[in-house]
Design an enzyme around this catalytic site. Sequence first.
Site, PDB file in Angstrom:
ATOM      1  CG  ASP A 253      -2.166  -0.856   0.960  1.00 23.26           C
ATOM      2  OD1 ASP A 253      -2.049  -1.836   0.217  1.00 23.26           O
ATOM      3  OD2 ASP A 253      -3.235  -0.538   1.510  1.00 23.26           O
TER       4      ASP A 253
ATOM      5  CB  CYS B  98       1.284  -6.153   3.453  1.00 22.37           C
ATOM      6  SG  CYS B  98       2.915  -5.789   4.171  1.00 22.37           S
ATOM      7  CG  ASP B  99      -1.962  -2.551   4.316  1.00 20.50           C
ATOM      8  OD1 ASP B  99      -0.893  -3.014   4.736  1.00 20.50           O
ATOM      9  OD2 ASP B  99      -2.247  -1.361   4.419  1.00 20.50           O
TER      10      ASP B  99
ATOM     11  CB  CYS C   9       4.799   0.150   8.050  1.00 24.94           C
ATOM     12  SG  CYS C   9       5.179   0.057   6.287  1.00 24.94           S
TER      13      CYS C   9
ATOM     14  CB  SER D 228      -2.872   4.656   5.409  1.00 27.39           C
ATOM     15  OG  SER D 228      -1.913   4.102   6.261  1.00 27.39           O
TER      16      SER D 228
END
Length: 551
Positions: free
Chosen positions: A78, A119-120, A192, A466
């Site tokens: 992302d 991840c997202d 992250c 986000s």
Amino acid sequence: MRSDKIKKGLERAGNRSLLYATGLSRKELSKPFIAVITSFTDIIPGHVGMRRLERFIERGVASGGGVPFLMGVPGICDGIAMGHEGMKYSLASREVIADMIETVVRAHAFDGMICLTNCDKITPGMLMAIARLNIPSVVVTAGPMISGRIGKKRLSLVRDTFEAVGRFKKGDITQQEFTRLEECACPGSGSCQGLYTANSMSCITEAIGISMTGCGTALAVSAKKERIAFESGERVVNLARRNITPSSILNKKSLENGMIVDMALGGSTNTILHLLALANELDIDMPLEKFDEISRTISHIVNIRPGGEYFMEDLEFAGGIPAILKRLRHKINDCMTVSGKHISQIAREADILDEDVIKTLNKPFHAQGGIAVLKGNIAPEGAVIKQTAVSSKMMRFKGKAVCFDSEEEAMKAILAGRIKKGSVIVIRYEGPKGGPGMREMLSPTSSVVGMGLGDNVALITDGRFSGGTRGPCVGHISPEAQVGGIIAIIKDGDEISIDIHKRKLQLNVSTKEINKRLDKWSPPQPKIKRGYLARYAKFVTSASRGAVFEI
């Protein structure tokens, strides 16, 4: 075993011959076949370390007496996709991932499945597939990145790169400082460092019981993560032999546990989309209002970036999700997990190792949970905000609309200094259908904060944010502009009021005037007319329903 349909019987001679061609021995045909679904890719920092974890998963499956078969699914970062048309594909990739896993696993009649993700949109896509397939399954999330460093100062992606754009534009930092932040904020592999969508979903995945204990926060660079990968491989074979399926773990009560933990952590607003989508796969009725109901009753006890100053590594060293469960033990449902332990046992055995990081319920960071659901004439079906990342002075805000029909238009205006104090930035035609793909607005929100306007400007959108967004930013406005939502007819200078305490989002224009504008409104032509996104726009539903497909 499920795989018997491709292994046993006179008529399966051709099937067996092809299996032998992969290097299998006759002995291995009698063992459970386990699909190892990996989302390894060289371009996502959260996934670049997965080759190492794949090896431990394979070893675990073999140790447990199964046969592992690796297969890949795509992934999108992302952060790299942010701020341009690539972000249109991020949320949309969730459905692709779920469909790909369904297709491959059903076609080959696997006995069990282990999903390696981080991840997202990859994690929720895999969870949707697990719910849909209902074969014994375990999820391994690859783990958070450690903090970056410049001297004694710890760094994270959003604060020290995306928000640094506005700080540089304002003149607060030099080119040399800006470049140094770029190079140092993300020191290596892992998702992250803050409680953004990837880490929020990893924590929720453990909380709902579909990951092994401790998996959600174990750092990407740790041997602990490798041990969890190995244990997960062994465990999925055990589940397959006993035919313990996700339907015995994933249910309404376990999803509520996911919500409760999410609210206590102050996770990303994207988790609402993904839990709604998972509930849809499980045929569980879960209205958007349920999230707000839980948020009102669960205190915010961990304050990780972007809203707070802690990092995911701090939560890991404070005891991780088991410690959160211990703190919430009187609030959560006692459900079974893939580890074989009930939530109550995990909570009882956990240690809370840092009470500065994990607060008590009677002395929390905030009295309410991370996310609030707002309604009003702009969002009759609902909108969401990460209320724990909003300063107290901005919990109520009234300002004049400055309208943009795309993220790019808004970004140009922000960086050009055209947004003044007292403004409400309106970004529309970025919803699931209008985008299409419901882009995240991290670049505009970070630039607003970086330019020092975080306590003077609000932003509303039918797109999303986000998990790194902070400030009075309201997303998921439903119905969206593309289908005639009120957000489509807001004009520059209209007064908009946001009241998070009262859960209100209101356009202060008369009903007569609103109806007059709606009568004159007509939907714009689709932005994309060919390919996957065109099909996506045709079938996707409202954000208030999780932006799932309706065939």
